[in-house]
Design a protein around this motif. Structure first.
Motif: not given
Lengths: 595, 595
Positions: A102-111, A182-183
């Motif tokens: 992916p062009p950026a890493e995604l972290v889904v904090g709103r789990g 991206v978080c």
């Protein structure tokens, strides 16, 4: 059998009666496909393959899919998922989901917005329908997991996603990987000190590769006291861009812009959110019995009215769990457990200080709690205990019991709860931790209210018999009483995590052939082990040994061997007449019914 | 005997040889005065009376008094006290200290600057000199306490003062008391998420009666990565005023202005601070043996060099405790323990993740730690363990041992420490918690490095004898070995909190007349209780039962019955030949020496 089939077969089959005919037809085709093929690869890969094998789409709007998932599940956080849906779509549109590079890493904090991703995967053709029918029921989890196409896994803490994102940004920089992280975060979780520590670090470590996307719906479980402070975000993230978070294009364009621009940034998405917990329409008409924890607020309110006692009640957004609303004045500290404890420290000695939240969340405040248990008088800790979809940890009660100057109780009747408060009145220098179980049950006819630190026989021992006896802690007593209804195993119930048993009771327990302890609680350092350590009683300790799962209460009971048939089997295992059937609970039940 | 005399007599007498002739003369006069009179009232009142009875002042500059206090104590945080001294003087000048109805309530959040207040009380005639000679040695505490003229007491947490201040501001408003709360905080503690939660709440609850005074010396234990963000403070406190924190008049005038003005505010005092810990000049020439915890950094560094292992080391300002500096690259997260754990969550599986701080501070991160112990591989938690002046809690190790997927060890030799790391390499899915003791000692000749989960006989049992035997955990093994040197009691040493003992060893232990376990660790849920619970061994459990005190290591040992003579008495209590003397350790020692 493939991982996917193991995960979804039983629950999707069980869900069939709740589906529309069209849905049921698709699920049957998918299950048949699953039964036919031996699918290799990881779970996410298997999902993609099955979706490709049964390509028909029932819905093309992920909002509609989310609604159906929650209707089928009967629980969950629909509104929370909907409030982030435009953001989720933006992540898909920008290639941040599911790809290898992916062009950026995604972290889904709103789990707990994992379902929004499942729904979006579905409408984009990458997920089959059957798994969606297993949400919160032992199949798909409500929180993000690496196996399901996410870059991060969350189990426990709110606020953990911001840590995961900042840690990843640090790691990417260390590796020389120029991409950003991206978080996705909620404005509620940003109330937590943990999130602050991570954002401050991003600033102090000059991490220029973090974009924090805030779903600013103005609500945790309750409305936030004030909107998330843009000035605060600007202090640590530099750029703060605001956008209409309900407009797919606006969110996508803003996020795309921030990914292309240099430096850290926050994207504040103004959104809307309805009620925190989804309730199926059928349930809204006739409210059922409240959970035990929900009864504690009214009980407390009534007591304060009667005694005219000065009290201060703090909760980290958990008032609903305890039925405070419309009953009791309380201060919502937002999602900030440590604060809910810390605010008690300077209050006058006689004031009753109530801190109410999930037993689990306190695990990030044990140092502050120790400060309170040694420094504050008249401290009541209401520790909600749920092994449901979110919150709860099998060892939380034991850890609370490991603090200085605390006594831990798990009442299961109103009288036992009042006895806890009476005891605190008599011994205000000891913090009283009351584990308040998030379960609905008929209160038992027998309780420890007359002798809170002692024990009471639910089923007394018959003279001369000394086969099996069982000692239970708190809620497990309710479960065991049900399982034992027609087995007649002597059953001693305790409300205290560390009861003070009379010498004659200890002698009796030491003399039985087989002694069992049962607790819906972590085994390590828990009720049974304390009895063993204290009285050297050779008890088999039955309780929670593994990690908890993110599934609903009933599934948790079975997983931990606490379902009625499992407990019957356990109790009957050594009773000679039931010895054979005891290995299978159903047979024991059958035998008892025909006897 | 008056409270004051009980508190200071022994230690002030012991300090006499370290005093100047003039100081010694005054202390003798004060002690004589104390012996003569039965002083009533609280401790603070008694201090005032004694100061009035012996009014002569040895010094008129509180900075000089602080220096002498630390020279006499031989330890402490002199520089931290000096950096806040102008602020402390301002608080006295504005009537915030010691009076019955101060114009504003003072909460000293920088808990360890209590000595600056004592020194200022002294030069203003309200404290006698003798108590000052007992600092950190069992007399005056280094942290604030209500009994000593402060409005708040602190025991454990950094950051707790901001909670106390915000809680008090909330309570004053609720009561309709229009006064403000002044909170003295350090820029270091403001790095903690806990402090953020409190400041955010002050903003969201519109508390207009809080003045946060920040000692901005730019240092925690190490220099801060960046100065405390004024923008952040402004976001939640509105007004931010800066002043020269080394200028008594400037600080006083600024604070006076903010107390008179409406609304919340922050007063940022720019100050200077030298080395965090005071070292007496004599100690600086020839450094002694490092504490065990200080050896772990070099050991770890050497190992990483040899194995060329990728590692990430995070610490919440505690690098000095582990000897990281000049040995090992590490990331200082500032005073933010939760973050030091959270940053490990997104690192690659094979990376060795080291989080290093005080065992106590982790108690505010147990939820995040649980996330890490279930989600991160190759996690090493270095839990510094000190029962010294600051940090350490008797139950911290047990609570860490109560987490999912953890094993806890307390190594006392380099080989045992390496064995912990070897074990983590073999079992990367289990978080290894290594309790690293902050004590200086000669490494024992025998250790568990060949069998980390087992046990080793330091003094093997003699054939045919079955009197007393003792089993020890970690550092207690070193203490017991010393006490047992010529007693010959069979002594089994374990490095694991929950050892796996061979059946024959358990049988042997079950067969002795008297079995003791010793741990310099909380009894509840600890080593001894675990042995009792697991093997039903009828062991007397000796360990830490009460709360820890804020005094130095040697005093802590005695307080918890771990001093050599106390342990000799314990071990000898049942050995017939020593039975009588055993009640008094000194006599036993005399008997052994003359034998």
């Amino acid at each position: 059998m493939s991982t996917l089939r193991t995960l979804v077969h039983d629950e999707a089959t069980a869900a069939l009666p709740r589906l529309t005919p069209a849905e049921a037809a698709v699920v049957r085709r998918e299950l048949a496909e699953l039964a036919a093929g031996e699918s290799g690869g990881g779970l996410f890969e298997q999902l993609r393959k099955l979706a490709a094998a049964v390509p028909e789409r029932l819905y093309d709007d992920s909002a509609r899919v989310l609604l159906r998932m929650h209707e089928i599940a009967g629980s969950g956080n629909l509104q929370s998922n909907l409030s982030s849906l435009s953001t989720v779509r933006a992540c898909f549109d920008l290639g941040l989901v599911g790809g290898d590079t992916p062009p950026a890493e995604l972290v889904v904090g709103r789990g707990h917005i994992a379902p929004a991703f499942y729904a979006e995967h579905y409408v984009r053709g990458a997920f089959p329908f059957a798994p969606l029918t297993t949400l919160h029921r032992g199949g798909l989890t409500g929180v993000v997991h690496r196996d399901l196409g996410f870059g991060n896994t969350m189990r426990y803490s709110l606020g953990v996603g911001v840590h995961q994102a900042v840690g990843l940004a640090w790691e990417l920089r260390r590796r020389g990987d120029g991409r950003k992280v991206v978080c996705l975060a909620g404005d509620g979780e940003l109330q937590e000190g943990a999130a602050f520590e991570a954002l401050r670090f991003a600033h102090e470590a000059d991490l220029d590769n973090l974009v924090l996307v805030v779903d600013a719906n103005g609500k945790g479980i309750e409305p936030l006291a004030k909107p998330v402070s843009r000035d605060y975000l600007a202090a640590y993230l530099g750029q703060v861009v605001e956008t209409d978070g309900t407009d797919d294009n606006a969110v996508r364009d803003s996020l795309e812009g921030l990914l292309a621009a240099p430096g850290r940034a926050a994207l504040v998405c103004r959104t809307l959110k309805g009620a925190h917990s989804f309730r199926p329409p059928s349930a809204s008409g006739a409210p059922g019995r409240p959970s035990f924890s929900q009864t504690t607020g009214p009980l407390l309110a009534d007591r304060l009215r009667r005694t005219k006692r000065q009290a201060a009640v703090f909760t980290a957004d958990m008032a609903a769990r305890f039925g405070f609303k419309d009953h009791l004045p309380y201060v919502n500290t937002g999602l900030a457990e440590t604060l809910s404890v810390g605010l008690t420290l300077s209050l006058p000695d006689p004031t009753l200080k109530v801190v109410a939240t999930d037993g689990m969340y306190y695990m990030d405040s044990l140092s502050m709690l120790t400060e309170a248990t040694t420094g504050a008088r008249n401290l009541l800790v209401l520790a909600g205990k749920s092994y449901g979809q979110w919150g709860g940890a099998h060892n939380a009660v034991n850890l609370l019991g490991g603090l200085l100057n605390t006594r831990v109780y798990e009442p299961v009747t109103a009288a036992e709860f009042q006895a806890c408060l009476d005891r605190l009145d008599r011994e205000p220098g000891t913090a009283h931790v009351v584990s308040a179980v998030d379960a609905r049950f008929e209160p038992p006819g027998t309780d420890c209210s007359d002798d809170l630190d002692g024990a009471v026989w639910v089923t007394p021992p018959a003279p001369g018999r000394s086969g099996t006896a069982v000692v239970t802690f708190g809620y497990a007593g309710v479960l065991v009483a049900e399982a034992n209804a027609d087995l007649g195993v002597p059953h001693l119930h305790c409300a205290a995590l560390e009861p003070e048993l009379p010498a004659e009771t200890v002698r009796l327990l030491a003399g039985v052939e087989r002694l069992l302890t049962v607790e819906y609680n972590g085994v390590q350092g828990g009720f049974g082990e304390r009895l063993r350590a204290r009285h050297l009683l050779d008890a088999e300790v039955h309780g929670v040994r593994g990690d908890i799962l993110t599934c609903a209460h009933a599934q948790q009971l079975r997983r931990h061997g606490m379902a009625p048939d499992q407990l019957r089997a356990l109790l009957g295992a050594s009773a000679p007449s039931f010895a054979e059937g005891a290995a299978k609970g159903e047979e024991v039940r059958g035998a008892a019914a025909s006897a």
